[in-house]
Scaffold this active site. Structure first.
Site, PDB file in Angstrom:
ATOM      1  N   GLY A 155       0.854  -1.193   0.000  1.00 44.80           N
ATOM      2  CA  GLY A 155       0.000   0.000   0.000  1.00 44.80           C
ATOM      3  C   GLY A 155       0.884   1.235   0.000  1.00 44.80           C
ATOM      4  O   GLY A 155       2.032   1.192  -0.448  1.00 44.80           O
ATOM      5  N   ILE A 157       2.508   2.900   2.398  1.00 46.02           N
ATOM      6  CA  ILE A 157       3.792   2.857   3.119  1.00 46.02           C
ATOM      7  C   ILE A 157       4.750   1.876   2.429  1.00 46.02           C
ATOM      8  O   ILE A 157       5.932   2.170   2.250  1.00 46.02           O
ATOM      9  CB  ILE A 157       3.580   2.506   4.605  1.00 46.02           C
ATOM     10  CG1 ILE A 157       2.704   3.574   5.278  1.00 46.02           C
ATOM     11  CG2 ILE A 157       4.926   2.394   5.335  1.00 46.02           C
ATOM     12  CD1 ILE A 157       2.261   3.238   6.690  1.00 46.02           C
ATOM     13  N   ARG A 177      -2.331  -8.134  -1.942  1.00 45.49           N
ATOM     14  CA  ARG A 177      -3.623  -8.712  -2.354  1.00 45.49           C
ATOM     15  C   ARG A 177      -3.854  -8.465  -3.841  1.00 45.49           C
ATOM     16  O   ARG A 177      -4.236  -9.339  -4.584  1.00 45.49           O
ATOM     17  CB  ARG A 177      -4.764  -8.050  -1.568  1.00 45.49           C
ATOM     18  CG  ARG A 177      -5.228  -8.853  -0.384  1.00 45.49           C
ATOM     19  CD  ARG A 177      -6.280  -8.121   0.346  1.00 45.49           C
ATOM     20  NE  ARG A 177      -5.923  -6.688   0.481  1.00 45.49           N
ATOM     21  CZ  ARG A 177      -6.628  -5.806   1.136  1.00 45.49           C
ATOM     22  NH1 ARG A 177      -7.750  -6.153   1.715  1.00 45.49           N
ATOM     23  NH2 ARG A 177      -6.257  -4.547   1.227  1.00 45.49           N
ATOM     24  N   ARG A 238       2.045  -4.139  12.563  1.00 42.95           N
ATOM     25  CA  ARG A 238       1.208  -4.397  13.734  1.00 42.95           C
ATOM     26  C   ARG A 238       1.593  -5.724  14.366  1.00 42.95           C
ATOM     27  O   ARG A 238       1.887  -6.699  13.652  1.00 42.95           O
ATOM     28  CB  ARG A 238      -0.278  -4.524  13.342  1.00 42.95           C
ATOM     29  CG  ARG A 238      -1.050  -3.251  13.276  1.00 42.95           C
ATOM     30  CD  ARG A 238      -1.255  -2.613  14.664  1.00 42.95           C
ATOM     31  NE  ARG A 238      -2.056  -1.417  14.570  1.00 42.95           N
ATOM     32  CZ  ARG A 238      -1.596  -0.196  14.276  1.00 42.95           C
ATOM     33  NH1 ARG A 238      -0.313   0.005  14.061  1.00 42.95           N
ATOM     34  NH2 ARG A 238      -2.422   0.843  14.221  1.00 42.95           N
ATOM     35  N   GLU A 267       1.406  -5.987  22.913  1.00 46.53           N
ATOM     36  CA  GLU A 267       2.200  -4.868  23.398  1.00 46.53           C
ATOM     37  C   GLU A 267       1.359  -4.004  24.341  1.00 46.53           C
ATOM     38  O   GLU A 267       0.140  -3.929  24.163  1.00 46.53           O
ATOM     39  CB  GLU A 267       2.752  -4.035  22.223  1.00 46.53           C
ATOM     40  CG  GLU A 267       1.695  -3.440  21.317  1.00 46.53           C
ATOM     41  CD  GLU A 267       2.301  -2.725  20.120  1.00 46.53           C
ATOM     42  OE1 GLU A 267       3.042  -3.342  19.347  1.00 46.53           O
ATOM     43  OE2 GLU A 267       2.009  -1.522  19.975  1.00 46.53           O
ATOM     44  N   HIS A 285       7.118   0.624  19.264  1.00 43.47           N
ATOM     45  CA  HIS A 285       6.038   1.161  18.408  1.00 43.47           C
ATOM     46  C   HIS A 285       6.216   2.672  18.160  1.00 43.47           C
ATOM     47  O   HIS A 285       5.351   3.476  18.505  1.00 43.47           O
ATOM     48  CB  HIS A 285       4.660   0.863  19.032  1.00 43.47           C
ATOM     49  CG  HIS A 285       3.574   0.846  17.984  1.00 43.47           C
ATOM     50  ND1 HIS A 285       2.449   0.029  18.075  1.00 43.47           N
ATOM     51  CD2 HIS A 285       3.420   1.536  16.830  1.00 43.47           C
ATOM     52  CE1 HIS A 285       1.674   0.237  17.040  1.00 43.47           C
ATOM     53  NE2 HIS A 285       2.247   1.148  16.265  1.00 43.47           N
ATOM     54  N   GLY A 287       7.066   3.856  14.978  1.00 46.87           N
ATOM     55  CA  GLY A 287       7.139   3.985  13.518  1.00 46.87           C
ATOM     56  C   GLY A 287       6.885   5.390  13.007  1.00 46.87           C
ATOM     57  O   GLY A 287       7.603   5.900  12.144  1.00 46.87           O
TER      58      GLY A 287
HETATM   59  C1  GLV Z   1       0.556   3.467  14.035  1.00 45.71           C
HETATM   60  O1  GLV Z   1       0.881   2.351  14.304  1.00 45.71           O
HETATM   61  C2  GLV Z   1      -0.498   3.788  13.130  1.00 45.71           C
HETATM   62  O2  GLV Z   1      -1.270   2.902  12.735  1.00 45.71           O
HETATM   63  O3  GLV Z   1      -0.620   4.962  12.784  1.00 45.71           O
END
Ligand code: GLV
Length: 326
Positions: A155, A157, A177, A238, A267, A285, A287
């Protein structure tokens, strides 16, 4: 009368100022996570909630908060929100896509470089006072440049990660997909392959799929065995997409070389087995956690909430069917 909004976790001053122009705002600026009971209690008289991925917005909560019109997540992922339950109750749900793509892709690359070059291990070594001097075979790593990058989940990212990989002259293969349009494939120099081909060929496997029942343990013991023993797994999407217990076994047994992880099952109470391993880089977490990106995410969420509460259509509405019911 202004609509009432609860902001469940600490946000920036400008986020609160923006919300306060249109809403009566209550915010948990002390940032202590609310239990489901506390959340329901504080939301009982509210029309909006600006929430985070630590809040569960599910049928139980919605049942206790009949006035709610919008749940605005400060995150692109929204597996903490039961979308079907929101839609059934006419609650609009929104997320923050786009504004975090670059920062999240940067973190995926950070984890690739850190695992490949054994960065945290090397830093622990120097901090422990063990460094006696240079030698040829010291902390040998592997190269990121010219390696094969396999991206699962292509996607927004995933595509930004592929773009970064061009600078490292990597060969990019991906599984998704749906196959990307050929002009995008050409621009990214990315080749579509099956999941098994990707696992067999990639030096770095980067996961970028959202979490959903269909992606639960997408990478487990069987998939790890299909990877090269020299391969590195990066999970910056995730927890739950990877079977963490199986990954710990694979890292211990040398089934794969290393892993870089930003997210974990359960987490923040992640599997303590990771702490015993040197060949894993662990971050909590983060990111999207740059100042500019987190500010943009919070403001995007605030704009979504205000649009929903003032009769408009939120720019990032996930369930348009809910609006007609509201
Ligand atoms: C962070 O993990 C988000 O989904 O923005």
């Amino acid at each position: 009368m202004k609509p009432k909004v609860l902001v469940t976790r600490e946000v920036f001053d400008e986020t609160l100022e923006f919300l306060a122009r249109a809403c009566e705002v209550e915010s948990n600026q002390r940032d202590i996570p609310l239990s489901p009971g506390q959340l329901a209690q504080r939301l009982a008289d509210k029309q909006g909630v600006v929430c985070s991925l630590t809040d569960r917005i599910d049928e139980n909560l919605l049942h206790d908060c009949p006035q709610l019109k919008v749940a605005s997540n400060i995150a692109v992922g929204y597996n903490n929100i039961d979308l079907a339950a929101c839609t059934a109750r006419g609650v609009m749900a929104t997320n923050t896509p786009g504004v975090l793509d670059d920062s999240t892709a940067d973190l995926a690359f950070t984890l690739m470089l850190a695992t490949a070059r054994r960065l945290t291990e090397a830093e622990a070594y120097i901090r422990a006072g063990q460094w006696q001097g240079w030698h040829l075979k010291q902390l040998l790593g592997v190269d990121v440049h010219h390696a094969t990058l396999g991206i699962i989940g292509m996607g927004r990212i995933g595509q930004v990660i592929a773009k970064r990989a061009l600078g490292f002259e990597m060969r990019v293969i991906y599984h998704n997909r749906a196959r990307l349009a050929s002009d995008i494939e050409r621009r990214l120099k990315a080749t579509y392959v099956s999941k098994d081909e990707l696992l067999a060929q990639a030096d770095f496997v980067v996961l970028q799929v959202p979490y959903a029942p269909q992606t639960h343990h997408l990478i487990g013991g069987a998939e790890l065995k299909k990877m090269k023993p020299s391969a590195i797994l990066i999970n910056s999407t995730r927890g739950g997409v990877v079977d963490d217990a199986a990954l710990i076994r694979a890292l211990k047994n040398g089934t794969i070389r290393a892993a870089g992880l930003d997210v974990f099952e359960d987490e923040p109470k992640f599997n303590p087995g990771f702490l015993e391993l040197k060949n894993v880089v662990l971050v909590p977490h983060i990111g999207s956690s740059t100042e500019a990106t987190r500010r943009a995410m919070a403001m995007t969420a605030a704009k979504n909430a205000v649009a929903a509460l003032t009769g408009g259509t939120p720019p990032n509405l996930l369930n348009p069917e809910a609006k007609s019911k509201a």
